[in-house]
Scaffold this motif. Sequence first.
Motif, mmCIF file in Angstrom:
data_model
loop_
_atom_site.group_PDB
_atom_site.id
_atom_site.type_symbol
_atom_site.label_atom_id
_atom_site.label_comp_id
_atom_site.label_asym_id
_atom_site.label_seq_id
_atom_site.Cartn_x
_atom_site.Cartn_y
_atom_site.Cartn_z
ATOM 1 N N VAL A 102 3.038 3.919 8.825
ATOM 2 C CA VAL A 102 1.850 3.435 8.166
ATOM 3 C C VAL A 102 1.327 3.679 6.835
ATOM 4 N N SER A 103 1.153 5.152 6.764
ATOM 5 C CA SER A 103 1.103 5.659 5.348
ATOM 6 C C SER A 103 1.972 4.677 4.083
ATOM 7 N N SER A 104 3.384 4.740 4.625
ATOM 8 C CA SER A 104 4.215 4.610 3.176
ATOM 9 C C SER A 104 3.763 2.838 3.012
ATOM 10 N N LEU A 105 3.909 2.077 4.170
ATOM 11 C CA LEU A 105 3.528 0.713 4.333
ATOM 12 C C LEU A 105 2.128 0.300 3.604
ATOM 13 N N ILE A 106 1.450 1.521 3.053
ATOM 14 C CA ILE A 106 0.155 1.608 2.591
ATOM 15 C C ILE A 106 0.207 1.957 0.644
ATOM 16 N N TYR A 107 1.260 2.566 1.215
ATOM 17 C CA TYR A 107 1.552 3.254 -0.157
ATOM 18 C C TYR A 107 3.156 1.973 -1.381
ATOM 19 N N VAL A 108 3.185 1.559 -0.185
ATOM 20 C CA VAL A 108 3.738 0.302 -0.888
ATOM 21 C C VAL A 108 3.712 -0.885 -1.267
ATOM 22 N N MET A 109 1.927 -1.567 -0.295
ATOM 23 C CA MET A 109 1.241 -2.131 -0.990
ATOM 24 C C MET A 109 0.842 -1.454 -2.076
ATOM 25 N N GLY A 110 -0.611 -0.677 -2.327
ATOM 26 C CA GLY A 110 -0.649 0.063 -3.617
ATOM 27 C C GLY A 110 0.355 0.275 -4.758
ATOM 28 N N MET A 111 1.131 0.446 -4.487
ATOM 29 C CA MET A 111 2.007 0.377 -6.191
ATOM 30 C C MET A 111 3.012 -1.202 -6.799
ATOM 31 N N MET A 112 2.669 -2.182 -5.563
ATOM 32 C CA MET A 112 3.205 -3.761 -5.712
ATOM 33 C C MET A 112 1.317 -4.164 -6.481
ATOM 34 N N LEU A 113 0.444 -4.262 -5.967
ATOM 35 C CA LEU A 113 -0.985 -4.232 -6.679
ATOM 36 C C LEU A 113 -1.043 -4.351 -8.249
ATOM 37 N N LEU A 114 -0.335 -2.513 -8.304
ATOM 38 C CA LEU A 114 -0.778 -1.775 -9.474
ATOM 39 C C LEU A 114 0.353 -2.723 -10.451
ATOM 40 N N THR A 115 1.445 -2.944 -9.787
ATOM 41 C CA THR A 115 2.948 -3.635 -10.727
ATOM 42 C C THR A 115 1.912 -5.311 -11.487
ATOM 43 N N MET A 116 1.035 -5.241 -10.486
ATOM 44 C CA MET A 116 0.571 -7.014 -11.148
ATOM 45 C C MET A 116 -0.492 -6.703 -11.935
ATOM 46 N N SER A 117 -1.408 -5.087 -11.324
ATOM 47 C CA SER A 117 -2.026 -5.275 -12.150
ATOM 48 C C SER A 117 -1.135 -5.455 -14.223
ATOM 49 N N VAL A 118 -0.529 -4.367 -14.321
ATOM 50 C CA VAL A 118 -0.070 -4.142 -15.516
ATOM 51 C C VAL A 118 0.384 -5.274 -15.614
ATOM 52 N N TYR A 144 -8.143 0.241 -11.029
ATOM 53 C CA TYR A 144 -8.254 1.680 -10.342
ATOM 54 C C TYR A 144 -8.055 1.488 -8.588
ATOM 55 N N SER A 145 -8.629 0.234 -7.988
ATOM 56 C CA SER A 145 -8.043 -0.039 -6.845
ATOM 57 C C SER A 145 -6.720 0.427 -6.293
ATOM 58 N N SER A 146 -5.776 -0.333 -6.995
ATOM 59 C CA SER A 146 -4.469 0.056 -6.399
ATOM 60 C C SER A 146 -4.181 1.383 -6.607
ATOM 61 N N LEU A 147 -4.517 2.234 -7.878
ATOM 62 C CA LEU A 147 -4.457 4.077 -7.865
ATOM 63 C C LEU A 147 -4.561 4.362 -6.989
ATOM 64 N N TYR A 148 -5.791 4.381 -5.941
ATOM 65 C CA TYR A 148 -6.418 4.414 -5.198
ATOM 66 C C TYR A 148 -5.853 4.044 -3.945
ATOM 67 N N ILE A 149 -5.700 3.233 -3.095
ATOM 68 C CA ILE A 149 -5.066 2.618 -2.450
ATOM 69 C C ILE A 149 -3.677 3.543 -2.730
ATOM 70 N N ILE A 150 -2.649 3.815 -3.789
ATOM 71 C CA ILE A 150 -1.927 4.207 -3.322
ATOM 72 C C ILE A 150 -2.208 6.218 -3.194
ATOM 73 N N ALA A 151 -2.947 6.396 -3.094
ATOM 74 C CA ALA A 151 -4.044 7.619 -2.842
ATOM 75 C C ALA A 151 -4.304 8.139 -1.887
ATOM 76 N N LEU A 152 -4.450 6.779 -0.737
ATOM 77 C CA LEU A 152 -5.179 6.967 0.424
ATOM 78 C C LEU A 152 -3.249 7.077 1.040
ATOM 79 N N GLY A 153 -2.296 6.069 0.881
ATOM 80 C CA GLY A 153 -0.965 6.181 1.301
ATOM 81 C C GLY A 153 -0.119 7.805 0.943
#
Length: 590
Positions: A102-118, A144-153
Amino acid sequence: MIMEAKGYTLDGTVDLHGRPALASKTGKWKACAFLVGYEAFERMAFYGIMSNLVNYLTTQLHEDTVSSVRNVNNWSGSVWITPILGAFIADTYLGRFWTFTVSSLIYVMGMMLLTMSVSFKFMKPTCTNGVCSKASSSQITFFYSSLYIIALGSGGTKPNISTFGADQFDDFDPQEKHLKASFFNWWMFSSFLGALCATLGLVYIQENLGWGLGYGIPTVGLLFSLFIFYLGTPIYRHKVRKTKSPARDLIRVPLTAFRNRKLQLPDNPSDLHEFEMQHYTSTGKRQVHHTPVFRFLDKAAIKDGSSSRSGAINQLCTVTQVEGTKLVMGMALIWLVTLIPSTIWAQINTLFVKQGTTLDRSLGSNFKIPAASLGSFVTLSMLISVPMYDRYFVPLMRRRTGNPRGITMLQRLGIGFVIQVMAIAIAYAVEARRLHVIKVHDVIGPKQIVPMSIFWLLPQYILLGIADVFNAIGLLEFFYDQSPEDMQSLGTTFFTSGIGVGNFLNSFLVTMVDKITGRNGKKSWIGHNLNDSHLDYYYGFLLVTSIFNLGAFWWASNRFIYKRETKELKEGCVEMEPPKAVDTSLGLQV
């Protein structure tokens, strides 16, 4: 024994469907091969962000030095603190495999959002004629939401993937236990490889080819590594949770001991309450032997103290339950003395990077080294040191000490902490040299380059890498090995949370030092213009603190007693962890 006769593992591990795991077809390094790929790509993703985040915040979001350092440390601290939640969920509810999934899916979602952000222009501040606007609240929130989604994952993946890997080795099979002795060394080796790719390759791509590409590559790599991870599902071993709420004893034991505080402890520890060995045989648990530390907790196991009381909290505690709480308290003391070393480690991706941006980074006439790429020398020194430690240092010391690990886990930590003190001493000296060059050449502006090569910073990076081979790997192994049986994921978070709190501590120190030293119009030690600051004073402060911390570590390590367990392997035969000798030459228990 029936389990042994049928070729099953001796530690009671099962496959994904809950069936006893066959020793010949599951686990060991053939299972870990699928796991190390994920670890390498995940570390590449993390360090691809972490290594250059302070530069992104200052050059793209236009934050000042203190704010950027504080924000990097706060995010990094969160990445290392959230594993406490992930470990609790794994040990109490889902188990390591499903918590990781479950956590790895959250991690990947955060990475995708961060890539979009930059990547998208409307998500970044705009610049007109060299004048850049501040990032809008929506841009900052999304980033920062993207970063902290990665932290949660990361909170669910970090404490479970390494312990899941260690679970692939049977502690009660001598051959597998020997393989496990080097598992954490080679596990961290794969982690270092990922970090090296990030600091050498991704950092350059981010600064020269685009931040979107620099973050997009590890995102794709992470997805690929997850695919590889799940290919190994049929041969993974899973540990069975033997207690519904393993952390409950951490509350129950002290409360019961407090209720029994007026009772007299028996002279012989064997008079304390403990189940017969048959109980541990039938439940598959391990009995932990009594130790003479934290004696006040032994009152929770006084037979005539709480046996007459009703209610779960008043029930008798066994010696094994009491010893589990003692182990956690002992690890907590060691954890406290790892906070300052973690604060030193936090400099690598913050002040060391900002320091490097002020120096001459030219390599030839057309190429400039990204300041964050110097972090690759930390990783390179680790990659060189790990095989040397495992193949040469350990066998050499094993012949001298008779210890299977060569030296004890606490001795390993102590050596790492000493090397770290040397590194921060060199950092202080190099910064003093940099300020001397600034004074001689009258360098004033914040963007002026100091005529001093960035390679002056190499010794401090290399020493911190060597130190990490001793203290980072040693801490991970120590907290896994010494945790109570049902709390090994939670125990591993002592390692991650120490790094997290160290980052928060560095954030706090940088903020307070800036405010205190910059009062009444005075020059701050860590100002926006590092060419007109006194970073050497801050490094000197960290050096003195580290020396005092070494003394605290020596005191805590002398009071720690390693756990001793017993488990019945076959009728009439009990296997026991070997007793620990005492090495008086170093004052640390073997």
